[in-house]
Scaffold this motif. Structure first.
Motif, PDB file in Angstrom:
ATOM      1  N   SER A  78      10.285   2.572   8.221  1.00  0.00           N
ATOM      2  CA  SER A  78      10.816   2.018   9.458  1.00  0.00           C
ATOM      3  C   SER A  78      12.342   2.076   9.541  1.00  0.00           C
ATOM      4  N   ARG A  79      12.987   2.329   8.393  1.00  0.00           N
ATOM      5  CA  ARG A  79      14.455   2.439   8.378  1.00  0.00           C
ATOM      6  C   ARG A  79      14.848   3.605   7.487  1.00  0.00           C
ATOM      7  N   GLU A  80      16.026   4.136   7.726  1.00  0.00           N
ATOM      8  CA  GLU A  80      16.458   5.323   6.990  1.00  0.00           C
ATOM      9  C   GLU A  80      16.988   5.042   5.596  1.00  0.00           C
ATOM     10  N   ASP A  81      17.003   3.794   5.163  1.00  0.00           N
ATOM     11  CA  ASP A  81      17.537   3.484   3.836  1.00  0.00           C
ATOM     12  C   ASP A  81      16.482   2.851   2.928  1.00  0.00           C
ATOM     13  N   GLU A  82      15.210   3.171   3.161  1.00  0.00           N
ATOM     14  CA  GLU A  82      14.135   2.579   2.382  1.00  0.00           C
ATOM     15  C   GLU A  82      13.725   3.467   1.209  1.00  0.00           C
ATOM     16  N   VAL A  83      13.318   2.804   0.142  1.00  0.00           N
ATOM     17  CA  VAL A  83      12.663   3.457  -0.978  1.00  0.00           C
ATOM     18  C   VAL A  83      11.320   2.754  -1.126  1.00  0.00           C
ATOM     19  N   ILE A  84      10.250   3.500  -0.948  1.00  0.00           N
ATOM     20  CA  ILE A  84       8.912   2.933  -1.033  1.00  0.00           C
ATOM     21  C   ILE A  84       8.310   3.346  -2.372  1.00  0.00           C
ATOM     22  N   LEU A  85       7.858   2.355  -3.121  1.00  0.00           N
ATOM     23  CA  LEU A  85       7.275   2.576  -4.440  1.00  0.00           C
ATOM     24  C   LEU A  85       5.781   2.291  -4.369  1.00  0.00           C
ATOM     25  N   PHE A  95      -0.324   3.467  -8.366  1.00  0.00           N
ATOM     26  CA  PHE A  95      -1.771   3.571  -8.427  1.00  0.00           C
ATOM     27  C   PHE A  95      -2.174   3.175  -9.850  1.00  0.00           C
ATOM     28  N   VAL A  96      -2.891   2.053  -9.981  1.00  0.00           N
ATOM     29  CA  VAL A  96      -3.258   1.511 -11.292  1.00  0.00           C
ATOM     30  C   VAL A  96      -4.745   1.783 -11.523  1.00  0.00           C
ATOM     31  N   TYR A  97      -5.027   2.453 -12.642  1.00  0.00           N
ATOM     32  CA  TYR A  97      -6.395   2.826 -12.985  1.00  0.00           C
ATOM     33  C   TYR A  97      -6.869   2.077 -14.217  1.00  0.00           C
ATOM     34  N   LEU A  98      -8.127   1.696 -14.201  1.00  0.00           N
ATOM     35  CA  LEU A  98      -8.782   1.145 -15.376  1.00  0.00           C
ATOM     36  C   LEU A  98      -9.210   2.359 -16.193  1.00  0.00           C
ATOM     37  N   GLU A  99      -8.416   2.673 -17.199  1.00  0.00           N
ATOM     38  CA  GLU A  99      -8.561   3.946 -17.905  1.00  0.00           C
ATOM     39  C   GLU A  99      -9.916   4.140 -18.589  1.00  0.00           C
ATOM     40  N   PRO A 100     -10.429   3.158 -19.335  1.00  0.00           N
ATOM     41  CA  PRO A 100     -11.706   3.413 -20.014  1.00  0.00           C
ATOM     42  C   PRO A 100     -12.853   3.730 -19.053  1.00  0.00           C
ATOM     43  N   GLU A 101     -12.858   3.063 -17.888  1.00  0.00           N
ATOM     44  CA  GLU A 101     -13.935   3.271 -16.912  1.00  0.00           C
ATOM     45  C   GLU A 101     -13.596   4.365 -15.901  1.00  0.00           C
ATOM     46  N   ARG A 102     -12.347   4.793 -15.904  1.00  0.00           N
ATOM     47  CA  ARG A 102     -11.873   5.862 -15.013  1.00  0.00           C
ATOM     48  C   ARG A 102     -12.079   5.531 -13.536  1.00  0.00           C
ATOM     49  N   VAL A 103     -11.650   4.328 -13.167  1.00  0.00           N
ATOM     50  CA  VAL A 103     -11.742   3.885 -11.772  1.00  0.00           C
ATOM     51  C   VAL A 103     -10.395   3.302 -11.331  1.00  0.00           C
ATOM     52  N   LEU A 104     -10.148   3.386 -10.025  1.00  0.00           N
ATOM     53  CA  LEU A 104      -8.954   2.782  -9.446  1.00  0.00           C
ATOM     54  C   LEU A 104      -9.094   1.273  -9.496  1.00  0.00           C
ATOM     55  N   LEU A 105      -8.131   0.617 -10.088  1.00  0.00           N
ATOM     56  CA  LEU A 105      -8.154  -0.843 -10.219  1.00  0.00           C
ATOM     57  C   LEU A 105      -7.451  -1.508  -9.045  1.00  0.00           C
ATOM     58  N   ARG A 106      -6.249  -1.021  -8.722  1.00  0.00           N
ATOM     59  CA  ARG A 106      -5.490  -1.582  -7.599  1.00  0.00           C
ATOM     60  C   ARG A 106      -4.366  -0.626  -7.227  1.00  0.00           C
ATOM     61  N   LEU A 107      -3.785  -0.907  -6.091  1.00  0.00           N
ATOM     62  CA  LEU A 107      -2.655  -0.131  -5.588  1.00  0.00           C
ATOM     63  C   LEU A 107      -1.556  -1.110  -5.227  1.00  0.00           C
ATOM     64  N   GLN A 108      -0.390  -0.959  -5.854  1.00  0.00           N
ATOM     65  CA  GLN A 108       0.736  -1.854  -5.613  1.00  0.00           C
ATOM     66  C   GLN A 108       1.775  -1.135  -4.763  1.00  0.00           C
ATOM     67  N   THR A 109       2.346  -1.855  -3.818  1.00  0.00           N
ATOM     68  CA  THR A 109       3.359  -1.303  -2.937  1.00  0.00           C
ATOM     69  C   THR A 109       4.598  -2.189  -2.967  1.00  0.00           C
ATOM     70  N   ALA A 110       5.745  -1.558  -3.044  1.00  0.00           N
ATOM     71  CA  ALA A 110       7.018  -2.288  -2.977  1.00  0.00           C
ATOM     72  C   ALA A 110       7.978  -1.470  -2.122  1.00  0.00           C
ATOM     73  N   VAL A 111       8.840  -2.173  -1.410  1.00  0.00           N
ATOM     74  CA  VAL A 111       9.858  -1.516  -0.589  1.00  0.00           C
ATOM     75  C   VAL A 111      11.222  -2.057  -1.008  1.00  0.00           C
ATOM     76  N   GLU A 112      12.116  -1.146  -1.297  1.00  0.00           N
ATOM     77  CA  GLU A 112      13.465  -1.523  -1.692  1.00  0.00           C
ATOM     78  C   GLU A 112      14.469  -0.833  -0.750  1.00  0.00           C
ATOM     79  N   LYS A 113      15.658  -1.359  -0.745  1.00  0.00           N
ATOM     80  CA  LYS A 113      16.728  -0.743   0.044  1.00  0.00           C
ATOM     81  C   LYS A 113      17.426   0.303  -0.822  1.00  0.00           C
ATOM     82  N   ARG A 114      17.651   1.455  -0.262  1.00  0.00           N
ATOM     83  CA  ARG A 114      18.317   2.541  -0.971  1.00  0.00           C
ATOM     84  C   ARG A 114      19.784   2.156  -1.197  1.00  0.00           C
ATOM     85  N   LEU A 115      20.265   2.393  -2.398  1.00  0.00           N
ATOM     86  CA  LEU A 115      21.666   2.076  -2.723  1.00  0.00           C
ATOM     87  C   LEU A 115      22.594   3.160  -2.259  1.00  0.00           C
TER      88      LEU A 115
END
Length: 108
Positions: free
Chosen positions: A78-85, A88-108
């Motif tokens: 939504s703005r030209e100075d964003e960094v979106i992180l 993708f977190v996987y449960l490795e032994p079962e090989r399934v997606l556990l959760r997806l985390q999103t963060a937005v920071e301001k570009r320095l």
């Protein structure tokens, strides 16, 4: 311009670069068209899409050995100075997606 960074991690927040020797792949789409495709970096398990204008995007992480084989997140810059992180977190032994985390920071 803004950036989107994609990271793949296991349940212990350790870089998850590949499974069975096959790397994860990140795709950046807009309006259904692929804008970029990046293999997740093999040391830090990340991929970056740089210098993106304001708009709606879709980020997909794919791996044929995981469930689901493709995990998707819609992203709005939504703005030209964003960094979106996106982490993708996987449960490795079962090989399934556990959760997806999103963060937005301001570009320095």
């Amino acid at each position: 311009m803004s950036d989107i960074f994609v990271m793949t991690r296991n349940q212990d927040n350790i870089a998850l670069t590949s499974i069975d020797g096959i790397a994860f792949v990140a795709l950046l789409l807009q309006a259904g068209q692929v804008l970029a495709k990046e293999t997740v970096e093999l040391i830090y398990a990340d991929a970056g899409f740089d210098d993106l204008p304001v708009g709606l995007y879709t980020v997909t992480v794919r791996h044929e050995g995981m469930e689901p084989r493709s995990a998707t997140r819609n992203v709005t810059i939504s703005r030209e100075d964003e960094v979106i992180l996106l982490t993708f977190v996987y449960l490795e032994p079962e090989r399934v997606l556990l959760r997806l985390q999103t963060a937005v920071e301001k570009r320095l």
